[in-house]
Motif scaffolding. Structure first.
Motif, mmCIF file in Angstrom:
data_model
loop_
_atom_site.group_PDB
_atom_site.id
_atom_site.type_symbol
_atom_site.label_atom_id
_atom_site.label_comp_id
_atom_site.label_asym_id
_atom_site.label_seq_id
_atom_site.Cartn_x
_atom_site.Cartn_y
_atom_site.Cartn_z
ATOM 1 N N ASP A 219 0.803 -1.221 0.000
ATOM 2 C CA ASP A 219 0.000 0.000 0.000
ATOM 3 C C ASP A 219 0.838 1.274 0.000
ATOM 4 O O ASP A 219 0.290 2.369 -0.003
ATOM 5 C CB ASP A 219 -0.953 0.007 1.190
ATOM 6 C CG ASP A 219 -0.223 -0.168 2.508
ATOM 7 O OD1 ASP A 219 1.014 -0.158 2.516
ATOM 8 O OD2 ASP A 219 -0.900 -0.306 3.531
ATOM 9 N N GLU A 220 2.140 1.137 0.033
ATOM 10 C CA GLU A 220 3.061 2.286 0.028
ATOM 11 C C GLU A 220 2.869 3.186 1.248
ATOM 12 O O GLU A 220 3.234 4.348 1.212
ATOM 13 C CB GLU A 220 2.910 3.102 -1.266
ATOM 14 C CG GLU A 220 3.155 2.318 -2.535
ATOM 15 C CD GLU A 220 4.564 1.753 -2.651
ATOM 16 O OE1 GLU A 220 5.508 2.358 -2.116
ATOM 17 O OE2 GLU A 220 4.704 0.702 -3.293
ATOM 18 N N LEU A 221 2.272 2.659 2.310
ATOM 19 C CA LEU A 221 2.108 3.444 3.529
ATOM 20 C C LEU A 221 3.209 3.155 4.545
ATOM 21 O O LEU A 221 3.363 3.880 5.514
ATOM 22 C CB LEU A 221 0.743 3.155 4.163
ATOM 23 C CG LEU A 221 -0.469 3.587 3.350
ATOM 24 C CD1 LEU A 221 -1.734 3.126 4.038
ATOM 25 C CD2 LEU A 221 -0.487 5.093 3.158
ATOM 26 N N SER A 222 3.945 2.102 4.323
ATOM 27 C CA SER A 222 5.014 1.737 5.251
ATOM 28 C C SER A 222 6.120 2.785 5.219
ATOM 29 O O SER A 222 6.396 3.394 4.183
ATOM 30 C CB SER A 222 5.606 0.384 4.861
ATOM 31 O OG SER A 222 4.608 -0.586 4.861
ATOM 32 N N LEU A 223 6.742 2.972 6.352
ATOM 33 C CA LEU A 223 7.826 3.946 6.431
ATOM 34 C C LEU A 223 9.092 3.399 5.779
ATOM 35 O O LEU A 223 9.375 2.209 5.851
ATOM 36 C CB LEU A 223 8.125 4.283 7.894
ATOM 37 C CG LEU A 223 7.021 4.996 8.666
ATOM 38 C CD1 LEU A 223 7.496 5.299 10.074
ATOM 39 C CD2 LEU A 223 6.596 6.273 7.975
ATOM 40 N N THR A 224 9.843 4.300 5.182
ATOM 41 C CA THR A 224 11.119 3.911 4.600
ATOM 42 C C THR A 224 12.134 3.709 5.717
ATOM 43 O O THR A 224 11.891 4.091 6.872
ATOM 44 C CB THR A 224 11.634 5.000 3.635
ATOM 45 O OG1 THR A 224 11.826 6.208 4.375
ATOM 46 C CG2 THR A 224 10.664 5.219 2.486
ATOM 47 N N HIS A 225 13.265 3.131 5.373
ATOM 48 C CA HIS A 225 14.315 2.885 6.359
ATOM 49 C C HIS A 225 14.770 4.199 6.996
ATOM 50 O O HIS A 225 14.962 4.285 8.212
ATOM 51 C CB HIS A 225 15.480 2.157 5.696
ATOM 52 C CG HIS A 225 16.589 1.830 6.634
ATOM 53 N ND1 HIS A 225 16.447 0.898 7.631
ATOM 54 C CD2 HIS A 225 17.858 2.315 6.739
ATOM 55 C CE1 HIS A 225 17.580 0.819 8.311
ATOM 56 N NE2 HIS A 225 18.449 1.664 7.784
ATOM 57 N N PHE B 140 3.845 8.600 12.254
ATOM 58 C CA PHE B 140 3.081 7.383 12.521
ATOM 59 C C PHE B 140 3.428 6.295 11.501
ATOM 60 O O PHE B 140 3.481 6.532 10.301
ATOM 61 C CB PHE B 140 1.578 7.688 12.467
ATOM 62 C CG PHE B 140 0.725 6.465 12.629
ATOM 63 C CD1 PHE B 140 0.654 5.808 13.845
ATOM 64 C CD2 PHE B 140 0.000 5.962 11.565
ATOM 65 C CE1 PHE B 140 -0.132 4.684 14.000
ATOM 66 C CE2 PHE B 140 -0.786 4.845 11.702
ATOM 67 C CZ PHE B 140 -0.853 4.202 12.923
ATOM 68 N N ASP B 141 3.654 5.088 11.991
ATOM 69 C CA ASP B 141 3.946 3.937 11.139
ATOM 70 C C ASP B 141 2.732 3.004 11.156
ATOM 71 O O ASP B 141 2.472 2.319 12.148
ATOM 72 C CB ASP B 141 5.182 3.191 11.654
ATOM 73 C CG ASP B 141 5.610 2.069 10.733
ATOM 74 O OD1 ASP B 141 4.986 1.889 9.673
ATOM 75 O OD2 ASP B 141 6.578 1.365 11.071
ATOM 76 N N PRO B 142 1.946 2.923 10.064
ATOM 77 C CA PRO B 142 0.741 2.101 10.057
ATOM 78 C C PRO B 142 1.009 0.594 10.034
ATOM 79 O O PRO B 142 0.098 -0.188 10.252
ATOM 80 C CB PRO B 142 0.016 2.538 8.779
ATOM 81 C CG PRO B 142 1.090 3.048 7.904
ATOM 82 C CD PRO B 142 2.135 3.635 8.811
ATOM 83 N N THR B 143 2.234 0.188 9.809
ATOM 84 C CA THR B 143 2.535 -1.245 9.750
ATOM 85 C C THR B 143 2.958 -1.800 11.100
ATOM 86 O O THR B 143 3.327 -2.969 11.187
ATOM 87 C CB THR B 143 3.655 -1.530 8.726
ATOM 88 O OG1 THR B 143 4.812 -0.786 9.103
ATOM 89 C CG2 THR B 143 3.227 -1.151 7.331
ATOM 90 N N THR B 144 2.895 -1.004 12.138
ATOM 91 C CA THR B 144 3.267 -1.464 13.473
ATOM 92 C C THR B 144 2.290 -2.531 13.940
ATOM 93 O O THR B 144 1.087 -2.337 13.902
ATOM 94 C CB THR B 144 3.267 -0.298 14.467
ATOM 95 O OG1 THR B 144 4.174 0.695 13.993
ATOM 96 C CG2 THR B 144 3.677 -0.748 15.839
ATOM 97 N N MET B 145 2.819 -3.666 14.372
ATOM 98 C CA MET B 145 1.987 -4.752 14.886
ATOM 99 C C MET B 145 2.382 -5.064 16.313
ATOM 100 O O MET B 145 3.551 -5.207 16.613
ATOM 101 C CB MET B 145 2.153 -6.015 14.050
ATOM 102 C CG MET B 145 1.524 -5.969 12.724
ATOM 103 S SD MET B 145 1.610 -7.609 12.055
ATOM 104 C CE MET B 145 1.154 -7.295 10.405
ATOM 105 N N ILE B 146 1.377 -5.151 17.158
ATOM 106 C CA ILE B 146 1.600 -5.534 18.544
ATOM 107 C C ILE B 146 0.819 -6.816 18.769
ATOM 108 O O ILE B 146 -0.391 -6.858 18.547
ATOM 109 C CB ILE B 146 1.141 -4.431 19.508
ATOM 110 C CG1 ILE B 146 1.929 -3.149 19.240
ATOM 111 C CG2 ILE B 146 1.306 -4.885 20.949
ATOM 112 C CD1 ILE B 146 1.440 -1.959 20.021
ATOM 113 N N ARG B 147 1.476 -7.866 19.183
ATOM 114 C CA ARG B 147 0.813 -9.151 19.328
ATOM 115 C C ARG B 147 0.744 -9.626 20.773
ATOM 116 O O ARG B 147 0.639 -10.807 21.028
ATOM 117 C CB ARG B 147 1.541 -10.188 18.476
ATOM 118 C CG ARG B 147 1.487 -9.829 17.023
ATOM 119 C CD ARG B 147 2.146 -10.843 16.179
ATOM 120 N NE ARG B 147 2.114 -10.374 14.793
ATOM 121 C CZ ARG B 147 2.566 -11.023 13.780
ATOM 122 N NH1 ARG B 147 3.100 -12.189 13.950
ATOM 123 N NH2 ARG B 147 2.497 -10.530 12.567
ATOM 124 N N THR B 148 0.814 -8.703 21.685
ATOM 125 C CA THR B 148 0.760 -9.110 23.086
ATOM 126 C C THR B 148 -0.683 -9.272 23.548
ATOM 127 O O THR B 148 -1.099 -10.358 23.905
ATOM 128 C CB THR B 148 1.490 -8.099 23.976
ATOM 129 O OG1 THR B 148 0.949 -6.800 23.731
ATOM 130 C CG2 THR B 148 2.972 -8.109 23.699
#
Length: 143
Positions: free
Chosen positions: A100-106, A125-133
């Motif tokens: 989706d080209e929304l991820s942040l670059t390095h 804001f980074d929309p690809t952040t995943m929290i699995r706790t």
């Protein structure tokens, strides 16, 4: 995801008589069950126990299904594959989602790390952040 009345499968993909064995004998209520059933058509790992396109196949999954009283194992596997092929790409778990080209670059991630450490600059804001706790950790409030 459920197999029957799946949101990503058109209603014309289901056949009441063809699907009866998949529903009752194979008890395939989820897409993962359908994938497992259809996988025998392409599974060539064990050459001595390879699936044959006939009623009397002797591969291990077919023998197990025969004990469950399935009449035509190959037909059920082909029907499962047909239903899976009609799932819209958006809902198909076997395909990777489009980028989706929304991820942040390095570089932007590095800037976020520096801003987080210095605590005086804005963090992008980074929309690809995943929290699995836990579920409560997934919700954030922005002011």
């Amino acid at each position: 995801l459920p197999t029957w009345c799946h949101i990503g499968v058109p209603m014309k993909a289901y056949h009441k008589t063809k699907d009866k064995c998949l529903q009752n004998t194979h008890k395939s209520q989820a897409i993962k069950n359908m994938i497992k059933i259809s996988k025998r058509l392409t599974d060539i790992r064990n050459n001595s126990q390879r699936h044959l396109p006939c009623k009397d196949c002797t591969c291990q999954p077919c023998r197990k299904d025969r004990q469950a009283r399935c009449i035509n194992l190959h037909k059920c596997a082909a029907n499962a594959r047909e239903i899976l092929s009609k799932i819209a790409p958006k809902y198909d778990t076997r395909t990777k989602p489009k980028k989706d080209e929304l991820s942040l670059t390095h570089r932007r991630r590095e800037k976020n790390t520096q801003a987080h450490q210095s605590r005086n600059r804005e963090i992008l804001f980074d929309p690809t952040t995943m929290i699995r706790t836990s579920l409560k950790d997934c919700f954030r409030i922005f002011i």
